[in-house]
Design a protein around this motif. Structure first.
Motif, PDB file in Angstrom:
ATOM      1  N   ALA A  74      25.350  53.307   9.731  1.00  0.00           N
ATOM      2  CA  ALA A  74      25.001  54.613  10.301  1.00  0.00           C
ATOM      3  C   ALA A  74      26.171  55.588  10.189  1.00  0.00           C
ATOM      4  O   ALA A  74      25.976  56.779   9.922  1.00  0.00           O
ATOM      5  N   THR A  78      25.579  59.057   8.227  1.00  0.00           N
ATOM      6  CA  THR A  78      25.505  60.306   9.005  1.00  0.00           C
ATOM      7  C   THR A  78      26.737  61.189   8.862  1.00  0.00           C
ATOM      8  O   THR A  78      26.776  62.270   9.441  1.00  0.00           O
ATOM      9  N   PHE A 110      19.222  63.369   6.112  1.00  0.00           N
ATOM     10  CA  PHE A 110      18.322  62.417   6.768  1.00  0.00           C
ATOM     11  C   PHE A 110      17.330  61.851   5.761  1.00  0.00           C
ATOM     12  O   PHE A 110      17.052  60.650   5.778  1.00  0.00           O
ATOM     13  N   HIS A 113      18.781  59.055   3.666  1.00  0.00           N
ATOM     14  CA  HIS A 113      19.017  57.791   4.371  1.00  0.00           C
ATOM     15  C   HIS A 113      17.956  57.554   5.447  1.00  0.00           C
ATOM     16  O   HIS A 113      18.235  56.914   6.462  1.00  0.00           O
ATOM     17  N   LEU A 117      18.184  55.472   9.105  1.00  0.00           N
ATOM     18  CA  LEU A 117      18.296  56.268  10.324  1.00  0.00           C
ATOM     19  C   LEU A 117      17.104  56.078  11.248  1.00  0.00           C
ATOM     20  O   LEU A 117      17.245  56.127  12.468  1.00  0.00           O
ATOM     21  N   SER A 121      17.386  54.618  15.062  1.00  0.00           N
ATOM     22  CA  SER A 121      16.723  55.188  16.228  1.00  0.00           C
ATOM     23  C   SER A 121      15.931  54.129  16.987  1.00  0.00           C
ATOM     24  O   SER A 121      15.934  54.100  18.224  1.00  0.00           O
ATOM     25  N   TRP A 134      25.260  55.163  19.221  1.00  0.00           N
ATOM     26  CA  TRP A 134      24.487  56.351  18.889  1.00  0.00           C
ATOM     27  C   TRP A 134      24.575  57.413  19.989  1.00  0.00           C
ATOM     28  O   TRP A 134      24.697  58.596  19.718  1.00  0.00           O
ATOM     29  N   THR A 180      13.479  63.266  13.481  1.00  0.00           N
ATOM     30  CA  THR A 180      13.023  61.878  13.530  1.00  0.00           C
ATOM     31  C   THR A 180      11.507  61.808  13.525  1.00  0.00           C
ATOM     32  O   THR A 180      10.904  61.004  12.791  1.00  0.00           O
TER      33      THR A 180
END
Length: 213
Positions: A74, A78, A110, A113, A117, A121, A134, A180
């Motif tokens: 991550a 990110t 986003f 990846h 991601l 989440s 996170w 998301t």
């Protein structure tokens, strides 16, 4: 004397380069394994090691467990995503187009990846280590936004009624959950439309009732 220090420095660089190359191989492998819809928790370490072309012993030398693996992946995935948004919050704000571009860069990162991601989440909701990582990463971004809002309010660039802390939390959560949600479902919303909508919403919340110059 210079020759005495050159060796160790070069050796460290070679070790660092090998680690970076290895981690990026693992990142590609994890994303490919997630792409078919397999939940992260169901992907065995041996399968990840094999897909990345590494021995299981080598894998565990870098990643003691799958939680630490996901956290490191991550971080890699990110880095550019957060950098685009943080750069905008620290830069001069001239118009809405700037925030739309920053959000567009986040969405592009986003999308690149998305499988990792989305897994992040999901796992963050029940894995203590991943959740802590996170929440901390999001909190650091909230702090960037809060600092800028506080500075702009003190300078009279935004309305005095804007609460920097609450507004920073609201804006960050809005962006995170919107992106998301758009990627988790078969959304008909295009990346461009999502960037425009989020950019407009952020701009209006922050500067929509700003004092007249």
């Amino acid at each position: 004397m210079p020759s005495l220090t050159r060796g160790p420095k070069n050796a460290r660089k070679q070790v660092d380069d090998r680690r970076v190359e290895f981690e990026r191989r693992v990142l590609r492998a994890v994303e490919e394994l997630l792409a078919d819809g397999t939940p992260y928790t169901e992907i065995a370490v041996q399968k990840i090691a094999a897909a990345s072309g590494s021995a299981r012993s080598t894998f565990y030398r870098y990643f003691p467990d799958k939680s630490q693996l996901l956290i490191r992946m991550a971080e890699l995935a990110t880095a550019d995503l957060f950098d685009a948004a943080e750069t905008w919050w620290r830069a001069d704000h001239d118009d809405m187009a700037g925030v739309v571009r920053a959000i567009g860069s986040m969405i592009a990162g986003f999308r690149e990846h998305r499988y990792l991601l989305l897994a992040l989440s999901e796992v963050a909701a029940y894995d203590r280590d991943v959740g802590r990582y996170w929440r901390g990463r999001v909190a650091s971004f909230v702090d960037v936004v809060r600092t800028r809002l506080k500075t702009d309010r003190a300078a009279g660039r935004i309305d005095s009624s804007v609460d920097p802390i609450a507004t920073a939390v609201v804006l960050t959560a809005m962006v995170e959950r919107s992106i998301t949600a758009a990627f988790a479902a078969n959304s008909v919303v295009t990346d461009e439309a999502l960037a425009e909508s989020l950019g407009r919403a952020i701009w209006l919340v922050v500067y929509g009732d700003a004092p007249e110059a």
